[in-house]
Design a protein around this motif. Structure first.
Motif, PDB file in Angstrom:
ATOM      1  N   ASP A  86      -6.472  25.832  22.481  1.00 34.86           N
ATOM      2  CA  ASP A  86      -5.205  25.477  21.803  1.00 34.86           C
ATOM      3  C   ASP A  86      -4.825  24.034  22.119  1.00 34.86           C
ATOM      4  N   LEU A 107      -6.935  21.616  20.175  1.00 34.94           N
ATOM      5  CA  LEU A 107      -6.529  21.588  18.767  1.00 34.94           C
ATOM      6  C   LEU A 107      -5.288  20.704  18.584  1.00 34.94           C
ATOM      7  N   LYS A 108      -4.324  20.853  19.494  1.00 35.51           N
ATOM      8  CA  LYS A 108      -3.097  20.032  19.410  1.00 35.51           C
ATOM      9  C   LYS A 108      -3.447  18.554  19.554  1.00 35.51           C
ATOM     10  N   VAL A 165      -6.222  16.993  18.833  1.00 34.78           N
ATOM     11  CA  VAL A 165      -6.900  16.453  17.642  1.00 34.78           C
ATOM     12  C   VAL A 165      -5.884  16.239  16.507  1.00 34.78           C
ATOM     13  N   GLN A 166      -4.956  17.179  16.365  1.00 39.31           N
ATOM     14  CA  GLN A 166      -3.944  17.021  15.298  1.00 39.31           C
ATOM     15  C   GLN A 166      -3.050  15.808  15.578  1.00 39.31           C
ATOM     16  N   LYS A 207      -4.912  12.724  14.617  1.00 39.45           N
ATOM     17  CA  LYS A 207      -4.954  12.537  13.158  1.00 39.45           C
ATOM     18  C   LYS A 207      -3.663  11.842  12.675  1.00 39.45           C
ATOM     19  N   ALA A 233     -12.287  17.045  22.343  1.00 40.49           N
ATOM     20  CA  ALA A 233     -10.992  16.381  22.110  1.00 40.49           C
ATOM     21  C   ALA A 233     -10.937  15.047  22.855  1.00 40.49           C
ATOM     22  N   MET A 293     -11.283  13.631  12.254  1.00 35.45           N
ATOM     23  CA  MET A 293     -10.268  14.426  12.977  1.00 35.45           C
ATOM     24  C   MET A 293      -9.969  15.726  12.234  1.00 35.45           C
ATOM     25  N   GLU A 294      -9.864  15.623  10.914  1.00 38.87           N
ATOM     26  CA  GLU A 294      -9.548  16.798  10.104  1.00 38.87           C
ATOM     27  C   GLU A 294     -10.640  17.858  10.260  1.00 38.87           C
ATOM     28  N   SER A 316     -12.835  18.064  12.651  1.00 36.06           N
ATOM     29  CA  SER A 316     -12.929  18.548  14.034  1.00 36.06           C
ATOM     30  C   SER A 316     -11.881  19.611  14.308  1.00 36.06           C
ATOM     31  N   ALA A 317     -10.660  19.407  13.765  1.00 29.71           N
ATOM     32  CA  ALA A 317      -9.599  20.410  13.958  1.00 29.71           C
ATOM     33  C   ALA A 317     -10.040  21.744  13.355  1.00 29.71           C
ATOM     34  N   HIS A 346     -10.776  25.271  15.339  1.00 30.57           N
ATOM     35  CA  HIS A 346     -10.096  26.490  14.882  1.00 30.57           C
ATOM     36  C   HIS A 346     -11.131  27.590  14.603  1.00 30.57           C
TER      37      HIS A 346
END
Length: 1562
Positions: free
Chosen positions: A73, A76-77, A79-80, A83, A147, A181-182, A184-185, A189
């Motif tokens: 988690d 993921l945060k 990487v977002q 972006k 990340a 980045m998109e 990778s997210a 996931h």
């Protein structure tokens, strides 16, 4: 607090790695620090840090287990967030507001982006693998690493955009980074989803698709870098131009053949030059690379046009197809060159990138040369010379900056290559000159080609040699080998791609196809081996599986390809070629995926860094090689003109001049390489240094002998011990690296040897200093001698290493290196044992703590390659060491109270056992299935390590202050904690293999049963096995038969269990242990019911069940080893053999049970069982198993006497043919042969027995047993058919046995060597034993003395308090027994002098018996006194009961009486010695009685004081009543058992007493 836990953990992990390196470096530095205080401080800090790190590691492991899902988690945060940051940056570009951060330049950011893109690719590959394997913990780690890599990538992309002048390019850069980045997210996931639904094919497929998309956007991102676009344009331009080659009909020719040829030569030279420029510019700026790429694509276009024009002039269609094919090859080689340049400019630090670029440039040159050779019809010898010149220009770059390996050649391979190529070059240069003169143009061309190849080989070897020389300089930093060698992977990938292209090329000939297939096979095999090694080295289970998986994929796709190649080799049809083409795709994909995965920075090597001194050492080699290339170029140019005009004398002299320069520069090259042999100079320095150290230690030894060694007052003894220990440890760590370098790593030799020698100066200083502080001369000499031995063995090692020189082919030196390293290890071990003993005596436990922490650290290293044993083997050994640690911990609890000075030795034992446990634990964890169990074992062993550290530390503290009750309490708590942690380790092992663990437990239970049966046999033999009521054997027969049949069923289940699940195996093992327990109980009851009138039959019956128990123990052991193995495994055959023996022995038991009541056959049956038992014993004797203990030759000789007696008994029973005699013979034979075989094997395997004697002893032992079996079989025949002839045969067999026994005794005598006295002489034994007993009593008395400060002698009377009464009484008893035993010794000597003992042979046996009585009595007095002292000591300190004291004192009195009786038997009652003896005996008795009275009084007083606190609560009260009743019953049972035990011991002793004593007592 806002920082996510996962990031904190990540920081901790990275810090840990850094700190571990720091600890290692600090420990290595300690011995070399001159300032003592600083050295001690540094050493102590390093130890403390190492211990803390071990604890931190365990804690972080637990935290990681808890944080797996959180990490995903968090990633993921991250990487977002990245972006959205990139989106903000893009808005800034539009507003023209984006500025570079301080320190950011276009070049730096571009390089960061290029190198990070690989890290991102690799960590994503790992993320995919982890998610596919369903490993949550490592998926979390991989997500976090992805990340982190993306954060650097985003930063670099922003930097590039900010430093770019064109807004359009900047926006494109940021867009492509956003895409990454998109994707990778999405990937992270999907990885999370795959974890939630493990094994779901759909989610796996989605994961793979997303990964491909991310990989594509990563490439786009890299392509947006400045310079890269220009290279891409050049690549596109080459691609467009190459389309001209795909037309069916070539355009008509526009030039004459001569013009086309000149044009082709000119454009070829230009293209070759441009290729060199591309290579050069790829190390420069992006604008230089852009310019060079543009020029290269332009030159390529012109060259292609000239090539197509030339193709139009070819005579036949076939020639035309060949020219076009060659042009296609040049097009492919050119594209590869640009791709290699592009990847080097993106990531200049990438492994092997420079070499790949050089290889690509040479490929361009070679393909141009092939075309020119094919097309041009120049004057004689011209094109060959041009080709050679182009080749030389292509290899020149290898000498520019030799700071990377050029090839895989070792230093010695380089020398060989230079020698071979120089020879070839010499011959071809002579050929060039010769063929010029004779005008043989074809031969001239051939000689030029050979010379060119030789010169390229020489340049390669010179480049590699100069790299190795530079790296081996001690000032250079030798690189650190990673998990895999990316260079090897990149080379293999390149070679496999090229070979696959050749395979599918329609123009390839059959021989080329086979050659390509060989290349593919060679490189895929190397990759699979590299994967196997990497999987065994890594501690990351995901990486391990991935490497194994990749190796399988590569192997399978190669196998499929090989099948299609075989088909193609049989028939070169288009269909077969297509099949081949299809088969290459999955192989190339598998290799590509593997290379991407191997690029992970976690696996990367650290490249070597060549120092300025190293570069200076390279210079002569590089200079000679350049001179060789320059003069060769001139020589070829001269030869080129000379072959056209051979009658030109000035040109001939120029050629001779160049030829001379070439040969001079090659000579200089060979000399330079030879002179710079890596490590030789360092070996010489180190040898001189150690010689000096040996001289110093010899001086110190002489001074110590003369008692003139000056004491060092500037430093404490503890500091010197620390310094010496750390020096020895560091030397120990370097032994294997030096040996490895000496055998085959020349570049490492200098570094390792210099390091090793650097520790000898501090070693000598510390050793001499420590010796000067020791007061005991013996200890001084031990330390100095051991240091000298270590120095001498190191010297031997250095001489061997110098000779080996790192040359893997100098195999004749490898044995000497191995031998020297072994000697050195032994020397290190010896000195460490001495130091540890000294340290533990002084309560200094730092070394032990460090050793345990090191063992814990090694648990986290990867598994060693190819563990040799199975999980079961390691599990068994781990159980052994775990239990040993628990026992030692228990003993430490006891000793902390009774004698704390012994704690040091016990702590040392815990350290050694834990080291072994950790080593086995690492192997067990690697071989455990499933992996979670392995992880559990590792964690539990590490936790036990912490417990051991605390225990050892507390032991040290208690040794320093033995009376500190707080330390005692702490130590007892730590010991309890260790015992608990041992049980956790055992339960983890049980989880690993429930079945095999059950087997280990069952084997232990059966072993207890066998011991119990041995005791029962002794009771039965003594005639004391009586029934408690009037039951008969018939009452038990059915029960025995039923239980035996149940055991047979269990046996079947046990054998089947080896091939089935662990659960079933556990049930079978448990069940068989339970059944054998029941069987022994019923057989014992049956034997007891027969009454003690017939003891021999009782023994037969118990022996029968003992055989069954023994066979079951073997069977359980075999089952444990065979569990989970294949049906054709050798252990399965052993299992079948063990099962057969088991069935035989159960059958034998059943027959014996049936025959027991039949007086006519029971003797025969007993004999048959004994023969079977002896045969089984012989099989065990002849097996390769080495016995756990060894024994003395004297003991062995003693055991052979039993056989002589048994043989006589066997012949007598055969002659009498009485069943009772036969039974007695059977029982006696079984024991005699079993004892002889056991002691024979133990004596033969004694460490001091020569190999020849060992073989002899084993041979005669087996012969003697076989002869004895034949004798017993003859007795059986006599029983069935008692004829005189048959009886006559008995004598023949008995003589054979006697001869074998004689041989055995002679062998044993040879083992013994020449002793001055006969150890069998009873009088000698008696004398020795009496003196030994006296010494042991005196030692015990001294121990009592130390309990209190000496005071004036006191009388033990009522005025003393109880403790003092006990001590005084015990002291007086010890003094009295000492006097008594000395008197007995004197009396015995007097008897010998009077000739009453040991003079004539007639009395020899009688004397022997008498002496035996005397010896056993003296031993008992010594043992009883020793027990009394222990009891008194414990009693005074309040840890033993008065009852123990009373029984000890009574035992002293009883054994004294026996000793007096033994002496009286033969003595002259009125002699002086006898009177002294009697007086001494009375003194002992008096002293014992006094002690008993005092103790009884104290015990009586104490009972009056005892009161019980009754609980008032109802439940508590009931519980108290139950507990009290339980205790009462337990005590009653214990009392009953104690009575039985005492009766048993008395019976045993009575049996061994001489007849005189029995009568006397009677």
């Amino acid at each position: 607090s806002w920082v996510p836990t996962t990031i904190k953990l990540s920081v901790i992990q990275h810090t840990q790695k850094l700190l571990l390196k720091m600890v290692t470096s600090a420990k290595s530095a300690v011995p070399t620090v001159a300032d003592q205080a600083a050295a001690m401080q540094l050493g102590q800090c390093a130890k403390n840090l190492a211990t803390c790190l071990a604890e931190l590691r365990t804690a972080t492991q637990k935290a990681h287990e808890a944080c797996g899902p959180l990490e995903i988690d968090s990633a993921l945060k991250t990487v977002q967030t990245l972006k959205s940051e990139l989106q903000d940056a893009k808005m800034s570009v539009i507003d023209n507001q984006l500025k570079p951060l301080p320190g950011e330049t276009l070049e730096k950011c571009a390089q960061d982006l290029g190198s990070t893109s690989k890290a991102v690719g690799s960590s994503m590959a790992q993320l995919l693998t982890c998610a596919a394997q369903g490993n949550e913990h490592y998926t979390g780690v991989a997500a976090r690493e992805t990340a982190q890599a993306l954060r650097i990538l985003a930063q670099a992309a922003r930097g590039v955009a900010a430093s770019t002048r064109e807004p359009q390019a900047a926006a494109a850069m940021l867009d492509s980074a956003q895409c990454v980045m998109e994707g990778s997210a999405m990937l992270i996931h999907e990885a999370h989803q795959a974890l939630v639904h493990p094994g779901d094919a759909e989610s796996q497929q989605r994961l793979a698709q997303v990964a491909k998309a991310v990989s594509h956007s990563l490439n786009n991102c890299v392509n947006c870098l400045p310079g890269q676009k220009d290279v891409d344009m050049a690549l596109r331009s080459i691609g467009e131009a190459s389309k001209k080659l795909l037309v069916d009909i070539l355009p008509p020719c526009s030039k004459t053949f001569q013009e086309a040829q000149t044009d082709l030569n000119h454009t070829a030279a230009e293209l070759n030059h441009s290729a060199g420029e591309v290579v050069h510019s790829s190390r420069g700026t992006s604008s230089q690379l852009a310019a060079a790429s543009g020029k290269f694509s332009q030159d390529f276009d012109e060259f292609l046009d000239a090539g197509i024009e030339m193709a139009g002039h070819t005579q036949s269609k076939d020639d035309q197809i060949q020219v076009i094919g060659n042009l296609k090859n040049i097009s492919m080689a050119s594209s590869k060159l640009l791709l290699a340049a592009k990847s080097l400019s993106v990531d200049p630090g990438a492994a092997n990138a420079k070499n790949l670029l050089a290889v690509a440039a040479r490929a361009v040159t070679e393909s141009i040369n092939q075309l020119i050779t094919l097309c041009t019809q120049q004057a004689a010898g011209q094109k060959e010379c041009d080709n050679a010149l182009r080749e030389l220009e292509a290899v020149r770059g290898l000498l520019d900056n030799p700071n990377e390996p050029v090839s895989e050649l070792s230093y010695f391979d380089c020398i060989e290559s230079v020698m071979e190529n120089s020879k070839v070059l010499g011959e071809s240069m002579a050929g060039i000159s010769q063929h010029c003169k004779t005008g043989d143009v074809a031969a001239f061309g051939e000689s030029v080609g050979v010379a060119s190849k030789a010169l390229c080989g020489l340049t390669e070897a010179a480049g590699q040699a100069s790299y190795l020389v530079g790296v081996s300089d001690p000032n250079s930093h030798s690189g650190h080998e990673g998990l895999v060698d990316p260079i090897q992977f990149a080379r293999a990938n390149q070679a496999i791609q090229m070979a696959c292209q050749n395979l599918v090329d329609p123009a390839s000939s059959p021989s080329q196809v086979l050659s390509a297939a060989t290349i593919v096979a060679k490189h895929t095999s190397a990759l699979c081996n590299a994967c196997r090694l990497a999987s065994s080295k890594t501690s990351n289970p995901v990486a391990r599986r991935q490497f194994v998986q990749s190796a399988k994929e590569v192997a399978n796709t190669t196998a499929n390809l090989v099948k299609t190649i075989k088909a193609l080799d049989g028939d070169f049809s288009e269909e077969n070629r297509n099949r081949c083409r299809v088969a290459t795709t999955p192989l190339l994909e598998a290799v590509e995926n593997l290379s991407t995965f191997a690029n992970n920075p976690e696996f990367a090597s650290i490249p070597a860094q060549i120092s300025n001194e190293g570069s200076a050492a390279q210079e002569p080699i590089v200079r000679s090689a350049r001179s060789m290339l320059d003069s060769s170029t001139f020589l070829l140019e001269t030869a080129r003109s000379l072959v056209l005009n051979p009658k030109d004398p000035p040109t001939w002299s120029i050629l001779a001049g160049h030829s001379r320069t070439v040969s001079d520069s090659i000579k200089s090259l060979i000399t330079s390489i030879r002179d710079k042999a890596p490590g030789q100079r360092e070996c010489d320095y180190s040898i001189d240094n150690i010689n000096k150290c040996i001289r110093d230690i010899e001086q110190a030894s002489l001074a110590a002998v003369g008692q003139t060694l000056p004491c060092r007052d500037d430093i404490s003894m503890e500091a010197l011990q620390e310094q010496l220990t750390s020096s020895v440890q560091e030397i120990g760590h370097l032994i294997d690296p030096v040996a490895t370098a000496a055998r085959g790593e020349a570049a490492q030799l200098g570094h390792k040897v210099t390091q090793l020698a650097s520790y000898f100066d501090p070693l000598i200083v510390a050793s001499v200093g420590l010796a000067s502080k020791l007061h005991d001369h013996q200890q001084q000499m031990t330390i100095l001698d051991q240091t000298k031995t270590l120095s001498e063995s190191a010297l031997q090692m250095l001489y061997a290493a110098k000779e080996g020189g790192g040359n893997p082919k100098a195999s004749h030196t490898h044995d000497a290196i191995s031998e020297a390293s072994q000697l050195m290890k032994e020397a290190v071990d010896d000195i460490m044992v001495t130091l540890n003993e000294a340290a533990s005596e002084g309560g200094m436990v730092g070394g032990m703590v460090e050793s345990i922490a090191e063992s814990m650290g090694r648990l986290d290293d990867g598994t060693p390659p190819e563990p040799e044993g199975s999980f079961v083997d390691y599990q068994t050994t781990m159980v052994k060491f775990s239990k040993a640690i628990a026992i030692t911990a228990q003993e430490m609890m006891t000793k902390s109270v009774t004698c704390p000075e012994e704690l040091g030795g016990l702590a040392s034992q815990v350290t050694v056992d834990y080291g072994q446990l950790a080593h086995q634990g690492r192997l067990a964890a690697a071989t455990a299935e499933p992996e979670e169990v392995g992880f559990q074992i590792k964690t539990r062993v590490q936790e036990l390590g912490h417990g051991c550290i605390y225990l050892v530390q507390k032991a040290g503290a208690l040794q320093l202050s033995p009376t500190d009750s707080f330390s005692k309490r702490e130590l007892i708590e730590c010991a309890r904690a260790v015992t608990e942690k041992v049980s956790l380790v055992l339960s983890a092992l049980q989880a690993g293999n429930k079945g095999t663990q059950a087997c280990i437990t069952a084997a232990s239970a059966v072993s207890g049963i066998i011991t119990d049966l041995d005791t029962t046999i002794m009771f039965a033999s003594a005639g004391t096995l009586n029934p408690e009521n009037d039951e008969s054997f018939a009452d038990h027969r059915e029960s025995i038969l039923k239980t035996a049949k149940a055991l047979v069923e269990d046996t079947k289940l046990l054998v089947a269990g080896a091939a089935s699940s662990q659960e079933k195996l556990a049930q079978a093992a448990h069940s068989s242990a339970k059944t054998i327990t029941q069987l022994t109980e019923v057989v014992k009851l049956g034997a007891t019911s027969m009454g003690s009138e017939d003891p021999e039959t009782q023994v037969v019956l118990i022996n029968a069940v003992r055989d069954v128990a023994k066979a079951l123990a073997e069977l359980i052991g075999a089952t444990k080893c065979a569990a989970g193995k294949a049906a054709d495994d050798p252990s399965m055959y052993q299992l079948k053999g063990a099962a057969k023996v088991m069935v035989t022995n159960v059958t034998s038991l059943l027959k014996t049970v049936k025959a027991v009541e039949d007086e006519a056959t029971r003797g025969t049956r007993a004999l048959e069982a004994t023969i079977e038992c002896i045969k089984q014993e012989l099989t065990v004797f002849q097996s390769k198993d080495i016995p756990d203990n060894s024994t003395t030759p004297e003991e062995f000789i003693r055991m052979t006497k039993g056989i002589t007696i048994a043989t006589a008994k066997a012949v007598a029973s055969g002659n009498s043919a009485q069943q009772e005699d036969v039974i007695a013979t059977a029982n006696l034979s079984r024991k005699a042969i079993s004892d002889m075989l056991t002691t024979c094997k133990q004596a033969a395997h004694h460490s001091e027995v020569a190999e020849e004697l060992k073989i002899k002893a084993m041979q005669y032992g087996a012969e003697c047993t076989t002869g004895y079996i034949n004798l017993l079989e003859q007795v059986l025949q006599v029983l069935q058919k008692p004829t005189p002839e048959q009886k006559q045969q008995l004598v023949v067999h008995s003589k054979h046995v006697a001869a074998c026994v004689t041989e055995l005794v002679q062998t044993a005598e040879a083992m013994k060597g020449s002793e001055c006295v006969d150890p069998e002489d009873p009088t000698v034994i008696a004398e020795t034993e009496l003196l030994g007993a006296a010494a042991s009593i005196e030692a015990a008395a001294k121990k009592l003395e130390q309990l209190k400060p000496r005071a004036k002698p006191k009388q033990a009377d009522e005025t003393l308090d109880f403790e003092e009464q006990i001590l005084e009484a015990a002291k007086s008893i010890a003094a009295a027994t000492s006097a008594l035993v000395k008197s007995a010794s004197a009396a015995q000597r007097e008897l010998v002098a009077q000739g009453k003992v040991g003079s004539n042979l007639a009395n020899a046996i009688d004397d022997g018996q008498w002496s035996q009585g005397l010896i056993s009595a003296a031993r008992m007095v010594a043992a009883a006194t020793s027990n009394l002292c222990e009891a008194a000591n414990a009693s005074v300190q309040g840890h033993a009961s008065e009852e123990k004291l009373i029984s000890s004192a009574k035992q002293v009195a009883a054994s004294t009486a026996q000793l007096l009786v033994a002496c009286k038997v033969k003595a002259d009652q009125d002699s002086e010695a006898m009177r002294r003896l009697q007086a001494a005996g009375n003194a002992v008795k008096r002293a014992s009685d006094n002690l008993v009275k005092a103790a009884q009084k104290a015990a009586f007083d104490k009972t009056e004081d005892d009161s019980v606190v009754v609980k008032t609560k109802f439940v508590g009260g009931i519980a108290q009543i139950i507990a009290a009743q339980e205790e009462m019953l337990r005590k009653e049972r214990e009392l009953e058992e104690a009575r039985k035990k005492l009766a048993q011991i008395r019976q045993q002793q009575y049996k061994f007493l001489p007849s005189e004593l029995r009568e006397d007592e009677g």
